[in-house]
Write a protein that holds these residues in place. Structure first.
Motif, PDB file in Angstrom:
ATOM      1  N   ILE A  35       0.744  -1.189  -0.034  1.00 47.34           N
ATOM      2  CA  ILE A  35      -0.030   0.047  -0.113  1.00 47.34           C
ATOM      3  C   ILE A  35       1.010   1.385   0.161  1.00 47.34           C
ATOM      4  N   ASP A  36       0.432   1.967  -0.891  1.00 49.60           N
ATOM      5  CA  ASP A  36       1.270   3.599  -0.950  1.00 49.60           C
ATOM      6  C   ASP A  36       0.409   4.451  -0.111  1.00 49.60           C
ATOM      7  N   ARG A  37       0.568   4.710   1.040  1.00 46.95           N
ATOM      8  CA  ARG A  37      -0.229   5.571   1.783  1.00 46.95           C
ATOM      9  C   ARG A  37      -0.176   7.094   1.408  1.00 46.95           C
ATOM     10  N   LYS A  38       1.005   7.300   0.787  1.00 48.26           N
ATOM     11  CA  LYS A  38       1.125   8.790   0.159  1.00 48.26           C
ATOM     12  C   LYS A  38       0.300   9.088  -0.806  1.00 48.26           C
ATOM     13  N   ILE A  39       0.123   8.071  -1.679  1.00 54.07           N
ATOM     14  CA  ILE A  39      -0.949   8.307  -2.864  1.00 54.07           C
ATOM     15  C   ILE A  39      -2.109   8.409  -2.508  1.00 54.07           C
ATOM     16  N   ILE A  40      -2.515   7.552  -1.439  1.00 53.70           N
ATOM     17  CA  ILE A  40      -4.025   7.460  -0.833  1.00 53.70           C
ATOM     18  C   ILE A  40      -4.449   8.874  -0.345  1.00 53.70           C
ATOM     19  N   THR A  41      -3.552   9.559   0.582  1.00 57.67           N
ATOM     20  CA  THR A  41      -3.607  10.651   1.087  1.00 57.67           C
ATOM     21  C   THR A  41      -3.743  11.861   0.178  1.00 57.67           C
ATOM     22  N   ASP A  42      -2.704  11.958  -0.568  1.00 57.71           N
ATOM     23  CA  ASP A  42      -2.640  13.175  -1.557  1.00 57.71           C
ATOM     24  C   ASP A  42      -3.131  13.205  -2.751  1.00 57.71           C
ATOM     25  N   LYS A  43      -3.872  11.719  -3.002  1.00 52.46           N
ATOM     26  CA  LYS A  43      -4.462  11.792  -4.614  1.00 52.46           C
ATOM     27  C   LYS A  43      -5.678  11.169  -4.602  1.00 52.46           C
ATOM     28  N   ILE A  44      -6.045  10.342  -3.475  1.00 55.85           N
ATOM     29  CA  ILE A  44      -7.347   9.576  -3.593  1.00 55.85           C
ATOM     30  C   ILE A  44      -8.311  10.164  -2.454  1.00 55.85           C
ATOM     31  N   ILE A  45      -8.006  10.054  -1.099  1.00 60.64           N
ATOM     32  CA  ILE A  45      -8.876  10.476  -0.112  1.00 60.64           C
ATOM     33  C   ILE A  45      -8.231  11.988   0.365  1.00 60.64           C
ATOM     34  N   LEU A  46      -8.869  12.829  -0.190  1.00 64.19           N
ATOM     35  CA  LEU A  46      -8.148  14.180  -0.374  1.00 64.19           C
ATOM     36  C   LEU A  46      -8.916  14.770   1.220  1.00 64.19           C
ATOM     37  N   GLY A  47      -8.488  16.034   1.521  1.00 64.63           N
ATOM     38  CA  GLY A  47      -9.084  16.655   2.816  1.00 64.63           C
ATOM     39  C   GLY A  47      -7.916  17.036   3.832  1.00 64.63           C
ATOM     40  N   GLY A  48      -6.625  16.728   3.524  1.00 63.70           N
ATOM     41  CA  GLY A  48      -5.640  16.972   4.676  1.00 63.70           C
ATOM     42  C   GLY A  48      -5.378  15.865   5.429  1.00 63.70           C
ATOM     43  N   HIS A  49      -5.716  14.592   5.308  1.00 66.87           N
ATOM     44  CA  HIS A  49      -5.390  13.636   6.036  1.00 66.87           C
ATOM     45  C   HIS A  49      -3.657  13.189   5.820  1.00 66.87           C
ATOM     46  N   THR A  50      -3.179  12.482   6.807  1.00 68.85           N
ATOM     47  CA  THR A  50      -1.846  12.423   6.774  1.00 68.85           C
ATOM     48  C   THR A  50      -1.399  10.826   6.720  1.00 68.85           C
ATOM     49  N   PRO A  51      -0.654  10.100   6.188  1.00 69.00           N
ATOM     50  CA  PRO A  51      -0.206   8.938   5.955  1.00 69.00           C
ATOM     51  C   PRO A  51       0.066   8.347   7.530  1.00 69.00           C
ATOM     52  N   ALA A  52      -0.574   7.297   7.575  1.00 72.30           N
ATOM     53  CA  ALA A  52      -0.283   6.731   8.914  1.00 72.30           C
ATOM     54  C   ALA A  52       1.002   6.220   8.982  1.00 72.30           C
ATOM     55  N   THR A  53       1.754   6.628   9.914  1.00 77.02           N
ATOM     56  CA  THR A  53       3.525   5.918  10.075  1.00 77.02           C
ATOM     57  C   THR A  53       3.522   5.007  11.392  1.00 77.02           C
ATOM     58  N   GLY A  54       2.241   4.777  11.947  1.00 78.34           N
ATOM     59  CA  GLY A  54       1.996   4.229  13.256  1.00 78.34           C
ATOM     60  C   GLY A  54       0.935   3.852  13.727  1.00 78.34           C
ATOM     61  N   ALA A  55       0.681   3.307  14.750  1.00 79.96           N
ATOM     62  CA  ALA A  55      -0.916   3.287  15.277  1.00 79.96           C
ATOM     63  C   ALA A  55      -1.404   4.411  15.888  1.00 79.96           C
ATOM     64  N   ILE A  56      -0.723   5.315  16.466  1.00 77.07           N
ATOM     65  CA  ILE A  56      -0.982   6.389  17.548  1.00 77.07           C
ATOM     66  C   ILE A  56      -0.956   7.631  16.568  1.00 77.07           C
ATOM     67  N   CYS A  57      -2.047   8.470  16.395  1.00 74.92           N
ATOM     68  CA  CYS A  57      -1.993   9.523  15.522  1.00 74.92           C
ATOM     69  C   CYS A  57      -1.361  10.797  16.507  1.00 74.92           C
ATOM     70  N   PRO A  58      -1.010  12.035  15.642  1.00 72.73           N
ATOM     71  CA  PRO A  58      -0.636  12.868  16.313  1.00 72.73           C
ATOM     72  C   PRO A  58      -1.322  13.543  17.196  1.00 72.73           C
ATOM     73  N   LEU A  59      -0.773  14.581  17.923  1.00 72.68           N
ATOM     74  CA  LEU A  59      -1.584  15.394  19.051  1.00 72.68           C
ATOM     75  C   LEU A  59      -1.830  14.654  20.237  1.00 72.68           C
ATOM     76  N   ILE A  60      -1.415  13.315  20.222  1.00 71.85           N
ATOM     77  CA  ILE A  60      -1.680  12.564  21.687  1.00 71.85           C
ATOM     78  C   ILE A  60      -0.372  12.709  22.318  1.00 71.85           C
ATOM     79  N   PRO A  61      -0.541  13.239  23.622  1.00 73.05           N
ATOM     80  CA  PRO A  61       0.733  13.449  24.337  1.00 73.05           C
ATOM     81  C   PRO A  61       1.824  12.339  24.470  1.00 73.05           C
ATOM     82  N   GLY A  62       3.054  12.674  24.625  1.00 74.93           N
ATOM     83  CA  GLY A  62       4.026  11.713  24.766  1.00 74.93           C
ATOM     84  C   GLY A  62       4.699  11.927  26.102  1.00 74.93           C
ATOM     85  N   LYS A  63       5.964  11.322  26.229  1.00 76.29           N
ATOM     86  CA  LYS A  63       6.720  11.545  27.424  1.00 76.29           C
ATOM     87  C   LYS A  63       6.833  12.754  27.777  1.00 76.29           C
TER      88      LYS A  63
END
Length: 532
Positions: free
Chosen positions: A308-336
């Motif tokens: 699967i090419d996630r970059k193609i999915i977010t940039d050319k298929i499912i538009l709307g500012g989504h970002t490719p998932a490079t892990g299970a936990i999304c951005p904005l979730i607090p870390g250490k």
């Protein structure tokens, strides 16, 4: 003369009714889907949770700063070892039918959550309570669970283990109070009818018309403790699954608030300012049933992921500012640390772009060179039109990269939820809106005994890390456990992370004060009409 007076009376009545209708403050929100249930103990979907958040209220609620704050409980005390919590309820709490609301009702609601006879999807969320897990597994009696109501206004909860998310849990839907006199009379259908769905929130159920084109109507609960500050009389939660249809209804003034914005339209609507981005803790993924061949082999799962090419999915298929998932936990979730979120700290665990050569190698190693001999499989997904494009794109990528034909099958939402719960799939479309701003909110659903673990995934090392994180008081150590758990999950891949969802809203200028949390819960208790 009598006829004249009769006509005059009819006119006056008509004018009176018309004026009354004009004074009713009503908001229309597109819920999108007819919920499978709005029983707080049984619901495990966002649509049902939105309804529950408005007709029920817990000891705490999520405030407009996205943090837990007093609700039915006005204050609480904590023991020195953090294992005993005492909640003090407000004066004059009532149910929507006028009956007195007491601490015992909260005890009944939480015990119902962990009762094995109920089959609550979030039962394991209550296992931090003393003897709750033992009760669920038949090793303790109901009265041995550590929840006590010494008087009408005091609820004591004793913990099995320290719970870093205790206040968030007390604001969550499954910890709502319960009226057992109503529920026991009709255990499975009490939450389907206005006459039996007795609630304690800012609103109460008025009607429920099922199916596409239907709606749930909730009205102001005059017995709510803060009813004088609730400005809205009625909220209609309509079921318009098609994003384009919902957008047309919004532009025609028939909807006041919606987040189901068509992906192709979203960039333009955001640019024009017609839509506004809002924070979201949501990941879209595909989920394997790892108990079924060929997906019991992690090499096959990784091959499917690498194709699967996630970059193609977010940039050319499912538009709307989504970002490719490079892990299970999304951005904005607090870390250490405050300087970085969990995703930034965790780094890239899944590549954005496809690695077709490695995918082919793994598939051949698993015994399916160029897809030869691969069994027939079906990708299942819900029938909402907004979901249709992604399965077709994935189908094409797997065919091109791996030489594997994947059949597609869509199902009505309620059927689809049961399909996944029963494990009747090889691979299925999924999304998860994290219940709390914490990495455990997603990772916990993949533990062996989680009622939400549709993938049937099990890894003792992963389970151990999640359990250790659940009781670790040191924040940095706890985050390290969760980072290690995410790495294991991304190595085993019971799911294929696809993209982190970028949420946006469209809101009519005639309303204000609707509040949506990053977890997707929409509150109407603070809303008002600017113009009628």
């Amino acid at each position: 003369m009598k006829k004249f007076f009769l006509i005059l009376i009819i006119i006056l009545i008509s004018v009176s009714v018309s004026n009354a209708d004009e004074e009713v403050k009503e908001i229309v929100y597109n819920l999108g889907i007819d919920p499978q249930t709005i029983d707080p103990a049984l619901n495990h979907a966002l649509d049902g949770a939105i309804v529950d958040a408005n007709i029920f209220e817990g000891l705490l609620q999520i405030g407009r700063n996205n943090n837990p704050e007093p609700a039915c409980a006005v204050s609480w005390d904590v023991s020195g070892d953090n294992l005993k919590w005492t909640f003090h309820l407000r004066d004059n709490l009532k149910w929507s039918d006028g009956e007195k609301l007491t601490a015992s009702h909260f005890r009944d609601g939480i015990l119902r959550l962990v009762d094995p006879q109920i089959g609550a999807s979030y039962a394991d969320m209550g296992f931090f309570i003393k003897n709750a897990e033992a009760f669920y597994n038949g090793r303790a009696e109901r009265d041995e669970v550590g929840i006590y109501a010494p008087d009408d206004k005091t609820l004591i909860i004793e913990l099995e283990q320290v719970n870093p998310l205790m206040l968030y849990h007390m604001a969550f839907q499954c910890f709502m109070p319960a009226r057992l006199d109503v529920i026991d009379a009709n255990p499975r259908a009490w939450a389907t009818k206005p006459e039996t769905l007795i609630s304690n929130g800012a609103f109460k159920l008025e009607s429920w018309k099922h199916g596409s084109g239907g709606e749930i109507v909730i009205v102001k609960n005059k017995n709510y403790w803060d009813s004088e500050n609730v400005k809205i009389d009625r909220v209609r939660l309509v079921f318009i699954g098609d994003g384009n249809t919902a957008l047309a209804a919004f532009r025609a003034g028939r909807i006041d608030y919606m987040t189901s914005i068509p992906s192709l339209m979203k960039p333009m609507l955001l640019k024009r300012g017609e839509a506004v981005k809002i924070p979201s803790f949501t990941i879209v993924f595909s989920e394997f049933n790892v108990s079924r061949k060929p997906f019991d082999d992690p090499r096959v799962r990784r091959a499917f992921s690498l194709a699967i090419d996630r970059k193609i999915i977010t940039d050319k298929i499912i538009l709307g500012g989504h970002t490719p998932a490079t892990g299970a936990i999304c951005p904005l979730i607090p870390g250490k640390y405050e300087s970085e979120d969990f995703r930034t700290e965790g780094g890239i665990l899944i590549p954005e772009n496809a690695d077709i050569q490695e995918a082919k190698r793994l598939l051949a190693e698993a015994g399916y060179p160029d897809g030869k001999g691969f069994p027939e499989i079906t990708y299942k997904y819900s029938s909402s039109s907004s979901n249709k494009t992604l399965p077709e794109v994935l189908q094409g990528m797997w065919k091109t990269a791996l030489g594997i034909k994947v059949n597609l099958a869509n199902e009505e939402w309620k059927v689809f939820l049961n399909t996944k719960k029963n494990g009747d799939f090889e691979i299925a479309g999924s999304a998860w809106v994290m219940d709390f701003p914490d990495a455990a909110g997603l990772l916990e659903i993949f533990t062996t005994n989680s009622q939400n673990n549709d993938s049937r995934y099990s890894n003792p090392e992963f389970d151990s890390l999640i359990k250790r994180a659940a009781v670790e008081p040191n924040h940095v150590k706890r985050m390290n456990y969760l980072h290690d758990a995410e790495k294991i999950l991304m190595n085993d891949l019971p799911l294929i992370p696809l993209y982190f969802f970028s949420s946006a809203k469209m809101q009519s200028t005639r309303v204000k004060g609707i509040f949506e949390t990053p977890t997707g819960i929409v509150y109407f208790k603070w809303a008002d009409i600017i113009e009628q």
